[in-house]
Scaffold this active site. Structure first.
Site, PDB file in Angstrom:
ATOM      1  CE1 TYR A 276      -4.212  -2.195   4.921  1.00 36.33           C
ATOM      2  CE2 TYR A 276      -3.389  -0.050   4.232  1.00 36.33           C
ATOM      3  CZ  TYR A 276      -3.878  -1.310   3.924  1.00 36.33           C
ATOM      4  OH  TYR A 276      -4.028  -1.670   2.605  1.00 36.33           O
TER       5      TYR A 276
ATOM      6  CB  SER B 244      -0.894   0.019   1.240  1.00 37.38           C
ATOM      7  OG  SER B 244      -1.591   1.251   1.347  1.00 37.38           O
TER       8      SER B 244
END
Length: 267
Positions: A142, A129
């Protein structure tokens, strides 16, 4: 003979789009789902797999090897989102996020590497990501789990290069998928010190996903990587400003960059 591709988390979102695109290109695609019997009308076969369960991984790999005799490409796509103030996220959810986004990806690589070494070729694409490149407010867990996967890929690339195996990271920005619905949200606690800023940030994150790019862009990027003889270490896929934010982090002083992020999130 068509290359055999295994995509974890291939039943929805980015994984489904990538799988459908590669299937149309003539690759032999297998996707995974924890409950494939619940998925209707998949364009490619789905095998049962939970990346948090080593035996589940071994069973899925064995099934595909038995059917096809090889696995040429692993796309480590399975992952879950998580939001919340670090102080208020249950420890069990933090551990589950790392089990899915990091340790599960490691076990997938460990499961396919012996087969790739024996065939003296292979490609592993880890879906990380853009959030992996920076610590984001209320997404710190995350960012950390995806950032850890970025770094372990860098090291593993050098370990397996002599075996004809290539490993790369692909970091997507915001895409219009169902990730928000499957994401763990720490609940907004009435009266919490974080109630207002977390609530505002959570709303902004969901809006970014809803207005995100078409997942087919990721599918095309993955296809181009597969067609590249020697892939790069890192790829970023997303709108210009999301990718440029990584460049800014490299060139700006830490506190200036932090202030820029806080202004973005209105903190």
């Amino acid at each position: 003979m068509s290359k055999v591709i295994l995509i974890t988390g291939g039943s929805s979102g980015i994984g489904k789009s990538v799988g459908e695109f590669l299937h149309k290109k003539g690759f032999k695609v297998y996707g995974t789902s924890r409950n494939p019997e619940n998925i209707k009308n998949s364009a490619f076969p789905l095998v049962a797999l939970d990346v948090r369960n080593v035996q589940s991984i071994q069973n899925a790999i064995s099934e595909i090897i038995e059917n096809e005799g090889k696995i040429d490409i692993l796309i480590n796509n399975a992952g879950v989102g998580i939001t919340g103030p670090l102080e208020e996220i249950p420890s069990s959810e933090i551990k589950n996020n790392f089990e899915t986004n990091f340790f599960g990806q490691i076990e997938m690589m460990r499961a396919v590497l012996p087969h790739m070494r024996s065939q003296k070729s292979g490609l592993i694409i880890n879906i990380t990501s853009i959030a992996a490149y920076m610590g984001l407010p209320y997404r710190s867990v995350y960012s950390a789990s995806k950032g850890a996967l970025e770094l372990i890929t860098e090291g593993l690339r050098m370990e397996v290069k002599d075996f004809g195996i290539h490993i790369t990271n692909v970091a997507p920005g915001d895409f219009a998928t169902n990730i928000a619905s499957g994401r763990f949200h720490a609940p907004l606690i009435k009266g919490s010190a974080y109630e207002i800023p977390y609530g505002n940030t959570l709303k902004m994150m969901d809006e970014h996903v809803d207005s995100g790019s078409n997942p087919d862009e990721m599918a095309l990027a993955i296809f181009k990587i597969i067609e590249t003889p020697v892939p790069k270490i890192h790829y970023k896929v997303g709108v210009f400003m999301q990718k440029f934010s990584i460049v800014l982090k490299r060139i700006l002083p830490d506190k200036v960059y932090e202030k820029m992020l806080m202004n973005h999130y209105k903190l």
